[in-house]
Design a protein around this motif. Structure first.
Motif, PDB file in Angstrom:
ATOM      1  N   PHE A  62       0.801  -1.234   0.173  1.00 29.24           N
ATOM      2  CA  PHE A  62      -0.058  -0.087   0.123  1.00 29.24           C
ATOM      3  C   PHE A  62       0.748   1.302   0.103  1.00 29.24           C
ATOM      4  CE2 PHE A  62      -2.406   3.310   2.526  1.00 29.24           C
ATOM      5  CZ  PHE A  62      -3.279   3.533   1.707  1.00 29.24           C
ATOM      6  N   ILE A  63       1.824   1.340   0.977  1.00 27.59           N
ATOM      7  CA  ILE A  63       2.788   2.326   1.047  1.00 27.59           C
ATOM      8  C   ILE A  63       3.458   2.657  -0.672  1.00 27.59           C
ATOM      9  CG2 ILE A  63       4.768   3.342   1.926  1.00 27.59           C
ATOM     10  CD1 ILE A  63       3.904   1.734   4.444  1.00 27.59           C
ATOM     11  N   GLY A  64       3.796   1.752  -1.280  1.00 28.84           N
ATOM     12  CA  GLY A  64       4.473   1.740  -2.283  1.00 28.84           C
ATOM     13  C   GLY A  64       3.668   1.871  -3.570  1.00 28.84           C
ATOM     14  N   SER A  65       2.224   1.827  -3.446  1.00 32.69           N
ATOM     15  CA  SER A  65       1.284   2.041  -4.659  1.00 32.69           C
ATOM     16  C   SER A  65       1.414   3.552  -5.004  1.00 32.69           C
ATOM     17  CB  SER A  65      -0.045   1.674  -4.232  1.00 32.69           C
ATOM     18  OG  SER A  65      -0.512   2.246  -3.049  1.00 32.69           O
ATOM     19  N   PRO A  66       1.595   4.533  -4.328  1.00 32.43           N
ATOM     20  CA  PRO A  66       1.701   5.830  -5.097  1.00 32.43           C
ATOM     21  C   PRO A  66       2.866   6.050  -5.970  1.00 32.43           C
ATOM     22  CG  PRO A  66       1.046   6.062  -2.827  1.00 32.43           C
ATOM     23  CD  PRO A  66       1.482   4.747  -2.869  1.00 32.43           C
ATOM     24  N   PHE A  67       3.941   5.299  -5.620  1.00 27.19           N
ATOM     25  CA  PHE A  67       5.264   5.427  -6.461  1.00 27.19           C
ATOM     26  C   PHE A  67       4.873   4.538  -7.839  1.00 27.19           C
ATOM     27  CE2 PHE A  67       9.173   3.169  -7.980  1.00 27.19           C
ATOM     28  CZ  PHE A  67      10.006   4.258  -8.087  1.00 27.19           C
ATOM     29  N   SER A  68       3.967   3.639  -7.816  1.00 25.80           N
ATOM     30  CA  SER A  68       3.710   2.842  -8.997  1.00 25.80           C
ATOM     31  C   SER A  68       2.975   3.850  -9.868  1.00 25.80           C
ATOM     32  CB  SER A  68       3.039   1.583  -8.671  1.00 25.80           C
ATOM     33  OG  SER A  68       2.261   1.264  -9.896  1.00 25.80           O
ATOM     34  N   GLY A  69       2.224   4.661  -9.073  1.00 28.21           N
ATOM     35  CA  GLY A  69       1.428   5.675 -10.093  1.00 28.21           C
ATOM     36  C   GLY A  69       2.279   6.670 -10.593  1.00 28.21           C
ATOM     37  N   LYS A  70       3.401   7.103  -9.814  1.00 21.80           N
ATOM     38  CA  LYS A  70       4.175   8.096 -10.467  1.00 21.80           C
ATOM     39  C   LYS A  70       4.892   7.702 -11.492  1.00 21.80           C
ATOM     40  CE  LYS A  70       4.847  10.529  -6.014  1.00 21.80           C
ATOM     41  NZ  LYS A  70       6.094  11.105  -5.031  1.00 21.80           N
ATOM     42  N   VAL A  71       5.306   6.414 -11.574  1.00 23.95           N
ATOM     43  CA  VAL A  71       6.053   5.618 -12.623  1.00 23.95           C
ATOM     44  C   VAL A  71       5.287   5.768 -13.794  1.00 23.95           C
ATOM     45  CG1 VAL A  71       7.209   3.504 -13.652  1.00 23.95           C
ATOM     46  CG2 VAL A  71       7.717   4.424 -11.001  1.00 23.95           C
ATOM     47  N   ALA A  72       3.984   5.252 -13.588  1.00 20.34           N
ATOM     48  CA  ALA A  72       2.887   5.067 -14.860  1.00 20.34           C
ATOM     49  C   ALA A  72       2.837   6.557 -15.288  1.00 20.34           C
ATOM     50  CB  ALA A  72       1.653   4.788 -14.088  1.00 20.34           C
ATOM     51  N   ALA A  73       2.595   7.523 -14.588  1.00 20.87           N
ATOM     52  CA  ALA A  73       2.466   9.081 -15.114  1.00 20.87           C
ATOM     53  C   ALA A  73       3.694   9.456 -15.947  1.00 20.87           C
ATOM     54  CB  ALA A  73       2.193   9.737 -13.827  1.00 20.87           C
ATOM     55  N   ALA A  74       4.835   8.893 -15.502  1.00 27.96           N
ATOM     56  CA  ALA A  74       6.053   9.491 -16.078  1.00 27.96           C
ATOM     57  C   ALA A  74       6.462   8.491 -17.268  1.00 27.96           C
ATOM     58  CB  ALA A  74       7.027   9.363 -15.043  1.00 27.96           C
ATOM     59  N   VAL A  75       6.441   7.317 -17.227  1.00 23.07           N
ATOM     60  CA  VAL A  75       6.785   6.342 -18.302  1.00 23.07           C
ATOM     61  C   VAL A  75       5.627   5.650 -18.860  1.00 23.07           C
ATOM     62  CG1 VAL A  75       9.049   6.481 -17.819  1.00 23.07           C
ATOM     63  CG2 VAL A  75       7.773   4.791 -16.880  1.00 23.07           C
ATOM     64  N   GLY A  76       4.405   5.736 -18.623  1.00 24.07           N
ATOM     65  CA  GLY A  76       3.227   4.668 -18.802  1.00 24.07           C
ATOM     66  C   GLY A  76       3.251   3.429 -18.077  1.00 24.07           C
ATOM     67  N   ALA A  77       1.803   3.004 -18.087  1.00 26.07           N
ATOM     68  CA  ALA A  77       1.568   1.954 -17.025  1.00 26.07           C
ATOM     69  C   ALA A  77       2.325   0.500 -17.662  1.00 26.07           C
ATOM     70  CB  ALA A  77       0.069   1.833 -17.054  1.00 26.07           C
ATOM     71  N   ARG A  78       2.587   0.442 -19.142  1.00 24.95           N
ATOM     72  CA  ARG A  78       3.289  -0.864 -19.454  1.00 24.95           C
ATOM     73  C   ARG A  78       4.478  -1.073 -18.817  1.00 24.95           C
ATOM     74  NH1 ARG A  78       6.471  -2.786 -24.184  1.00 24.95           N
ATOM     75  NH2 ARG A  78       7.482  -0.634 -24.237  1.00 24.95           N
ATOM     76  N   ARG A  79       5.334  -0.004 -18.453  1.00 28.42           N
ATOM     77  CA  ARG A  79       6.572  -0.319 -17.776  1.00 28.42           C
ATOM     78  C   ARG A  79       6.301  -0.529 -16.475  1.00 28.42           C
ATOM     79  NH1 ARG A  79       7.126   3.409 -21.894  1.00 28.42           N
ATOM     80  NH2 ARG A  79       9.222   3.081 -23.153  1.00 28.42           N
ATOM     81  N   VAL A  80       5.145  -0.053 -15.744  1.00 29.23           N
ATOM     82  CA  VAL A  80       4.954  -0.500 -14.352  1.00 29.23           C
ATOM     83  C   VAL A  80       4.842  -1.893 -14.211  1.00 29.23           C
ATOM     84  CG1 VAL A  80       3.363  -0.222 -12.368  1.00 29.23           C
ATOM     85  CG2 VAL A  80       4.050   1.706 -13.835  1.00 29.23           C
ATOM     86  N   LEU A  81       3.991  -2.329 -15.490  1.00 33.45           N
ATOM     87  CA  LEU A  81       3.384  -3.914 -15.523  1.00 33.45           C
ATOM     88  C   LEU A  81       4.962  -4.611 -15.641  1.00 33.45           C
ATOM     89  CD1 LEU A  81       1.620  -6.313 -15.666  1.00 33.45           C
ATOM     90  CD2 LEU A  81       1.284  -5.698 -18.150  1.00 33.45           C
ATOM     91  N   LEU A  82       5.702  -4.319 -16.607  1.00 31.15           N
ATOM     92  CA  LEU A  82       6.902  -4.988 -16.893  1.00 31.15           C
ATOM     93  C   LEU A  82       7.920  -5.244 -15.484  1.00 31.15           C
ATOM     94  CD1 LEU A  82       7.897  -3.616 -20.204  1.00 31.15           C
ATOM     95  CD2 LEU A  82       7.165  -6.145 -19.972  1.00 31.15           C
TER      96      LEU A  82
END
Length: 489
Positions: A330-350
């Protein structure tokens, strides 16, 4: 007033109370996930109080699951048409009614009926994610979507933890008292603190009731067959009858939805590369790491240390370890969102797939001790968090704003169905090799499960590489969509 002043005023009017909106959506989603998780720890109490076996008590789980899967897709679509806020209040109210029935009836049938009504809360996630995309500034949407999706980890683990405490203090009825109170609070917060939701003009052309009526039994039959495959056997006649019967109804449903102008669930959304491959990745990972983290972790932690893979920790300590891993996610989930906003959700999935693969590969090779297991569990939880939070952002990047909750609902149903498949596959893997004269799984059985999970990660990684990066299909604001109006809430 100057033009810049007018723009500032417009922005302030358009997106008031960012923290308020996010908090309300988190509370609403917590209710849905809590109600899903709370019943597992209460199953032994239900079996004892009603003098029934595990199969009968398990209907308290199955009834919720069946309704939740149908609710996620159908209510997501209805929310897109009639307003997500209105539908969110309705499903929360239905779940409160279910809590009241389960608490009041005093029979197993009453508990099951109430759990079925609670299953309406399965629509909270797609509706909340749709509201986030609708209400918030475009730059904030990936962060909030990841946060709401990540809250599912905390709510699920918290549901088990709170349920355990409540069961020690009273009995299983206290669970429904708490869930009912939470549902009332969430419904009131949504009703009074969120703005009216936009509706689409397609709603005026009528609802595809036939599509809705066909979808529910199609999903229900398949899920019921899969959830009981571990008891009946994967190739048993009853399992095949339910699964194949559900697939037959699903084929008819697909044919119908593709021919009507305004379908209940728009399968044409799957025609895009990103949406279609997102569902495929969800399905593959649902069979592997998404479901494995909830099955293998408690088995290994709580099994006696004399078992080949058991660590022999107490239920309280096991709950703390699982809850701490969920908190980390849960604490790390906002960081996942920041990565998705910066480089796209596909890279977050990878990223999530690679971390999950590394965690389960370490499980395969690591020594069987508590510290190593906890470290690997944390790694796996982070990987699953990245993958899990990437899916709703991929959907948001794939579908127009007016189809957001519908798209999220399709993804929720895909995940639910294939996690049921994964539960069957992994439990069969654990049963493939047992200690002679017992039902205890051997170390090789767990290794087989790890190999299956690693294989799903490899397949999902290949599929994710084929997802095309593309800009969002629509703005995150209802005012930016020409097809939206706000006649009500």
């Amino acid at each position: 007033m100057t033009r810049s002043g007018q723009q500032a005023t417009q922005r302030a009017t358009r997106f008031p109370g960012y923290a308020k909106i996010v908090s309300v959506l988190l509370v609403a989603e917590f209710v849905g996930t809590f109600e899903s998780a709370m019943i597992f720890i209460a199953l032994p109490n239900l079996m004892h109080d009603f003098n029934v076996d595990a199969a009968a008590a398990g209907w308290a789980v199955t009834a919720f699951l069946l309704v939740a899967a149908a609710s996620a897709a159908i209510c997501g679509r209805l929310g897109d048409i009639y307003g997500r806020k209105k539908l969110l209040v309705i499903v929360l109210s239905i779940s409160v009614l279910g809590s009241i029935i389960s608490f009041s009836f005093g029979t197993l049938g009453g508990v099951i009926l109430g759990r079925a009504l609670q299953g309406a809360a399965g629509a909270t996630l797609p509706l909340c994610l749709g509201l986030a995309r609708q209400e918030l500034p475009k730059a904030k949407v990936p962060h909030v979507i990841a946060l709401i999706a990540g809250s599912s980890f905390l709510a699920g683990a918290g549901g088990n933890l709170i349920a355990g405490v409540l069961l020690q203090m009273g009995n299983w009825r206290s669970l429904f008292i708490v869930s009912g109170i939470m549902g009332i609070i969430a419904a009131l917060l949504v009703a009074f603190l969120l703005k009216p939701s936009p509706t689409t003009r397609t709603g005026a052309r009528g609802i595809d009731y036939i599509g809705g009526l066909l979808f529910a039994p199609a999903v229900g039959l398949v899920l019921y067959g899969l959830t009981n495959a571990g008891v009946w056997g994967l190739l048993d006649g009853k399992t095949l009858a339910f699964v194949l019967g559900g697939l037959a109804v699903a084929a008819i449903w697909c044919w119908w939805e593709l021919r009507v102008e305004n379908p209940m669930i728009n399968l044409r959304l799957l025609q895009t590369n990103k949406m279609a491959l997102t569902q495929l990745c969800t399905a593959v990972l649902g069979i592997g790491p998404l479901v494995a983290v909830g099955i293998l972790t408690p088995i290994i932690l709580l099994s006696p240390a004399t078992d080949p893979a058991g660590l022999g920790v107490s239920p309280a300590m096991g709950g703390v370890i699982i809850f701490s891993a969920a908190t980390l996610s849960f604490i790390g989930s906002p960081f996942s969102g920041k990565v998705a906003a910066a480089v796209g959700a596909r890279r977050v999935l990878l990223i999530g797939i690679v971390i999950s693969f590394a965690g389960y590969s370490a499980m395969f090779w690591a020594d069987n001790n508590l510290l190593t297991f906890i470290i690997n569990t944390y790694v796996i939880s982070i990987g699953v968090m990245f993958s899990y939070t990437a899916f709703p952002n991929l959907v948001a990047e794939s579908v127009p704003l007016e189809n957001t909750s519908e798209g999220m609902g399709i993804n929720t149903v895909t995940r639910t169905i294939f996690m049921a498949v994964g539960a069957t596959v992994l439990t069969m893997a654990l049963a493939s090799s047992t200690v002679e004269g017992t039902m205890v799984s051997t170390e090789s059985a767990f290794n087989t499960a790890y190999i299956i999970i690693a294989a799903t990660c490899v397949v999902a990684f290949i599929l994710a590489l084929r997802i095309k990066d593309s800009p969002r299909t629509d703005a995150a604001h209802p005012q930016d969509s020409a097809q939206l109006s706000i006649p009500g809430n």
